[in-house]
Design a protein around this motif. Structure first.
Motif, PDB file in Angstrom:
ATOM      1  N   ALA A  77      59.925   4.167  16.450  1.00 38.45           N
ATOM      2  CA  ALA A  77      59.299   3.491  16.580  1.00 38.45           C
ATOM      3  C   ALA A  77      58.428   2.362  14.540  1.00 38.45           C
ATOM      4  CB  ALA A  77      58.637   2.998  17.570  1.00 38.45           C
ATOM      5  N   ALA A  78      58.931   3.178  13.759  1.00 45.18           N
ATOM      6  CA  ALA A  78      58.858   3.442  12.614  1.00 45.18           C
ATOM      7  C   ALA A  78      58.512   1.852  11.905  1.00 45.18           C
ATOM      8  CB  ALA A  78      59.162   4.487  11.713  1.00 45.18           C
ATOM      9  N   PRO A  79      59.389   1.613  12.321  1.00 43.58           N
ATOM     10  CA  PRO A  79      59.405  -0.069  11.951  1.00 43.58           C
ATOM     11  C   PRO A  79      58.579  -0.792  12.773  1.00 43.58           C
ATOM     12  CG  PRO A  79      62.035   0.638  11.873  1.00 43.58           C
ATOM     13  CD  PRO A  79      60.354   1.768  12.793  1.00 43.58           C
ATOM     14  N   ALA A  80      58.618  -1.128  14.086  1.00 42.15           N
ATOM     15  CA  ALA A  80      57.294  -1.467  14.771  1.00 42.15           C
ATOM     16  C   ALA A  80      56.039  -1.611  14.344  1.00 42.15           C
ATOM     17  CB  ALA A  80      57.857  -1.489  16.079  1.00 42.15           C
ATOM     18  N   LEU A  81      55.668  -0.352  14.201  1.00 41.00           N
ATOM     19  CA  LEU A  81      54.310   0.290  13.612  1.00 41.00           C
ATOM     20  C   LEU A  81      54.457  -0.365  12.061  1.00 41.00           C
ATOM     21  CD1 LEU A  81      54.295   3.620  15.397  1.00 41.00           C
ATOM     22  CD2 LEU A  81      53.219   1.862  15.874  1.00 41.00           C
ATOM     23  N   HIS A  82      55.183  -0.031  11.360  1.00 39.07           N
ATOM     24  CA  HIS A  82      55.063  -0.404  10.097  1.00 39.07           C
ATOM     25  C   HIS A  82      54.428  -1.647   9.731  1.00 39.07           C
ATOM     26  CE1 HIS A  82      55.493  -0.967   5.953  1.00 39.07           C
ATOM     27  NE2 HIS A  82      54.245   0.517   6.028  1.00 39.07           N
ATOM     28  N   ARG A  83      54.829  -2.853  10.517  1.00 37.33           N
ATOM     29  CA  ARG A  83      54.358  -3.934  10.787  1.00 37.33           C
ATOM     30  C   ARG A  83      53.312  -3.685  11.423  1.00 37.33           C
ATOM     31  NH1 ARG A  83      60.271  -4.378  12.076  1.00 37.33           N
ATOM     32  NH2 ARG A  83      60.167  -4.402  14.129  1.00 37.33           N
ATOM     33  N   ARG A  84      52.982  -3.578  12.368  1.00 39.30           N
ATOM     34  CA  ARG A  84      51.781  -4.056  12.914  1.00 39.30           C
ATOM     35  C   ARG A  84      50.647  -3.352  12.341  1.00 39.30           C
ATOM     36  NH1 ARG A  84      50.589  -0.239  18.863  1.00 39.30           N
ATOM     37  NH2 ARG A  84      48.539  -1.306  19.415  1.00 39.30           N
ATOM     38  N   ALA A  85      50.731  -2.075  11.193  1.00 42.76           N
ATOM     39  CA  ALA A  85      49.767  -1.913  10.289  1.00 42.76           C
ATOM     40  C   ALA A  85      49.606  -2.623   9.170  1.00 42.76           C
ATOM     41  CB  ALA A  85      50.191  -0.239  10.010  1.00 42.76           C
ATOM     42  N   ARG A  86      50.935  -3.292   8.824  1.00 44.05           N
ATOM     43  CA  ARG A  86      51.131  -4.468   7.747  1.00 44.05           C
ATOM     44  C   ARG A  86      50.328  -5.256   7.661  1.00 44.05           C
ATOM     45  NH1 ARG A  86      56.193  -3.318   7.010  1.00 44.05           N
ATOM     46  NH2 ARG A  86      56.654  -5.285   7.739  1.00 44.05           N
ATOM     47  N   SER A  87      50.484  -5.946   9.461  1.00 46.76           N
ATOM     48  CA  SER A  87      50.072  -6.597  10.264  1.00 46.76           C
ATOM     49  C   SER A  87      48.071  -6.888  10.374  1.00 46.76           C
ATOM     50  CB  SER A  87      49.837  -7.380  11.497  1.00 46.76           C
ATOM     51  OG  SER A  87      49.706  -8.685  11.729  1.00 46.76           O
ATOM     52  N   LEU A  88      47.519  -5.870  10.402  1.00 45.75           N
ATOM     53  CA  LEU A  88      46.330  -5.156  10.775  1.00 45.75           C
ATOM     54  C   LEU A  88      45.365  -5.199   9.181  1.00 45.75           C
ATOM     55  CD1 LEU A  88      46.704  -2.681  13.785  1.00 45.75           C
ATOM     56  CD2 LEU A  88      45.194  -5.075  13.963  1.00 45.75           C
ATOM     57  N   GLN A  90      46.468  -7.223   7.016  1.00 47.95           N
ATOM     58  CA  GLN A  90      46.503  -8.159   6.153  1.00 47.95           C
ATOM     59  C   GLN A  90      45.130  -8.905   7.016  1.00 47.95           C
ATOM     60  OE1 GLN A  90      47.381 -10.030   3.504  1.00 47.95           O
ATOM     61  NE2 GLN A  90      48.495  -8.426   3.113  1.00 47.95           N
ATOM     62  N   GLN A  91      45.318  -8.874   8.935  1.00 44.39           N
ATOM     63  CA  GLN A  91      43.731  -9.498   8.754  1.00 44.39           C
ATOM     64  C   GLN A  91      42.221  -8.690   8.362  1.00 44.39           C
ATOM     65  OE1 GLN A  91      45.246  -9.630  13.460  1.00 44.39           O
ATOM     66  NE2 GLN A  91      43.289 -10.784  13.834  1.00 44.39           N
ATOM     67  N   TYR A  92      42.437  -7.286   8.565  1.00 45.36           N
ATOM     68  CA  TYR A  92      41.244  -7.511   9.126  1.00 45.36           C
ATOM     69  C   TYR A  92      40.945  -6.332   7.062  1.00 45.36           C
ATOM     70  CZ  TYR A  92      41.068  -7.723  13.762  1.00 45.36           C
ATOM     71  OH  TYR A  92      41.490  -8.801  14.926  1.00 45.36           O
ATOM     72  N   LEU A  93      41.824  -6.130   6.827  1.00 43.35           N
ATOM     73  CA  LEU A  93      41.590  -4.750   5.802  1.00 43.35           C
ATOM     74  C   LEU A  93      42.035  -5.860   4.600  1.00 43.35           C
ATOM     75  CD1 LEU A  93      43.119  -1.200   6.702  1.00 43.35           C
ATOM     76  CD2 LEU A  93      40.268  -2.621   6.476  1.00 43.35           C
ATOM     77  N   GLY A  94      42.572  -6.970   4.683  1.00 41.03           N
ATOM     78  CA  GLY A  94      42.661  -7.677   2.883  1.00 41.03           C
ATOM     79  C   GLY A  94      43.830  -6.900   2.355  1.00 41.03           C
ATOM     80  N   GLY A  95      43.962  -6.771   3.187  1.00 46.83           N
ATOM     81  CA  GLY A  95      45.784  -5.936   2.796  1.00 46.83           C
ATOM     82  C   GLY A  95      46.006  -5.266   1.964  1.00 46.83           C
ATOM     83  N   ARG A  96      45.243  -4.037   2.014  1.00 44.91           N
ATOM     84  CA  ARG A  96      44.934  -2.764   1.734  1.00 44.91           C
ATOM     85  C   ARG A  96      44.884  -1.980   2.633  1.00 44.91           C
ATOM     86  NH1 ARG A  96      39.802  -1.846  -1.149  1.00 44.91           N
ATOM     87  NH2 ARG A  96      38.745  -2.414   0.985  1.00 44.91           N
ATOM     88  N   GLY A  97      44.807  -0.808   2.184  1.00 39.56           N
ATOM     89  CA  GLY A  97      45.927   0.504   3.591  1.00 39.56           C
ATOM     90  C   GLY A  97      47.024   0.658   3.993  1.00 39.56           C
ATOM     91  N   VAL A  98      47.771  -0.276   3.743  1.00 38.33           N
ATOM     92  CA  VAL A  98      49.435   0.145   4.521  1.00 38.33           C
ATOM     93  C   VAL A  98      49.606   0.936   3.735  1.00 38.33           C
ATOM     94  CG1 VAL A  98      51.386  -1.453   5.035  1.00 38.33           C
ATOM     95  CG2 VAL A  98      49.075  -2.401   4.384  1.00 38.33           C
ATOM     96  N   PRO A  99      50.449   1.656   5.680  1.00 44.07           N
ATOM     97  CA  PRO A  99      51.165   3.345   5.209  1.00 44.07           C
ATOM     98  C   PRO A  99      52.371   2.771   4.523  1.00 44.07           C
ATOM     99  CG  PRO A  99      51.073   3.049   7.022  1.00 44.07           C
ATOM    100  CD  PRO A  99      49.648   1.013   6.630  1.00 44.07           C
ATOM    101  N   ALA A 100      52.846   3.747   3.535  1.00 47.51           N
ATOM    102  CA  ALA A 100      54.134   4.380   3.045  1.00 47.51           C
ATOM    103  C   ALA A 100      54.918   4.478   4.593  1.00 47.51           C
ATOM    104  CB  ALA A 100      54.131   4.966   2.042  1.00 47.51           C
TER     105      ALA A 100
END
Length: 191
Positions: A77-88, A90-100
């Motif tokens: 489920a990595a692609p879906a989780l990665h999209r979810r992480a990117r969205s979160l 953007q919404q809560y961390l100013g776009g920072r902290g996105v995992p590789a």
């Protein structure tokens, strides 16, 4: 001094490097990774040549130790989780902290999740599957905050202030951990 490292064919994922000179440091060289930056601490008396030599040595050492191992998602489920992480992010961390990398794993039975800032990777325990989305979102945000601030310092908790369900999610997870530790299933016992 911070020097960006664009990497190369043998080290595509190198981090930016910050060199810290210390007059108190006499012979030792150390390195750590913080906020996505490799910090190399050297004695203040080192020549530019010694600095280059030690920075290169520490970059090689830290790259071999932390950047060479990809995290494999066991659940697919990595692609879906990665999209979810990117969205979160953007919404809560100013776009920072996105995992590789981010994925479900089955070998974490005492933790809900873990993050490795050096890899920029997040592993989520399979035990989270089936929990409410807002709880899983909190866990993902918590681990992404660790990619920005590795410790549970006040700066770390400030990163999570924007997420409105932080307190409730923590309470939910505490309750789930309490029940799991005592083998409670939620069904009433028979008398």
């Amino acid at each position: 001094m911070t020097t960006p490292d664009t990497g190369g064919p043998s080290h595509p994922a190198r981090l930016p490097v910050e060199v810290r000179r210390s007059a108190r440091r006499k012979r030792t060289v150390s390195a750590d990774i913080r906020d996505g930056v490799l910090r190399v601490s050297i004695p203040g008396h080192f020549s530019p040549g010694q600095e280059r030599q030690w920075v290169e040595r520490m970059v090689e050492r830290m790259s071999a130790k932390y950047l060479a191992r990809p995290v494999v998602d066991e659940g697919g489920a990595a692609p879906a989780l990665h999209r979810r992480a990117r969205s979160l992010a953007q919404q809560y961390l100013g776009g920072r902290g996105v995992p590789a990398t981010i994925g479900w794993v089955t070998n974490q039975n005492t933790r809900w999740a873990s993050a490795t800032p050096a890899h920029r990777s997040i592993r989520l325990s399979h035990r989270l599957q089936g929990m409410p989305e807002w709880v899983v979102d909190y866990v993902i945000l918590h681990e992404m905050a660790h990619l920005i601030e590795p410790s549970h310092s006040p700066a770390f908790w400030e990163l999570l202030d924007a997420y409105p369900s932080t307190g409730t999610a923590k309470a939910y997870l505490d309750g789930a951990a309490f029940a799991a530790h005592r083998n409670l299933t939620g069904a009433p016992e028979e008398f």
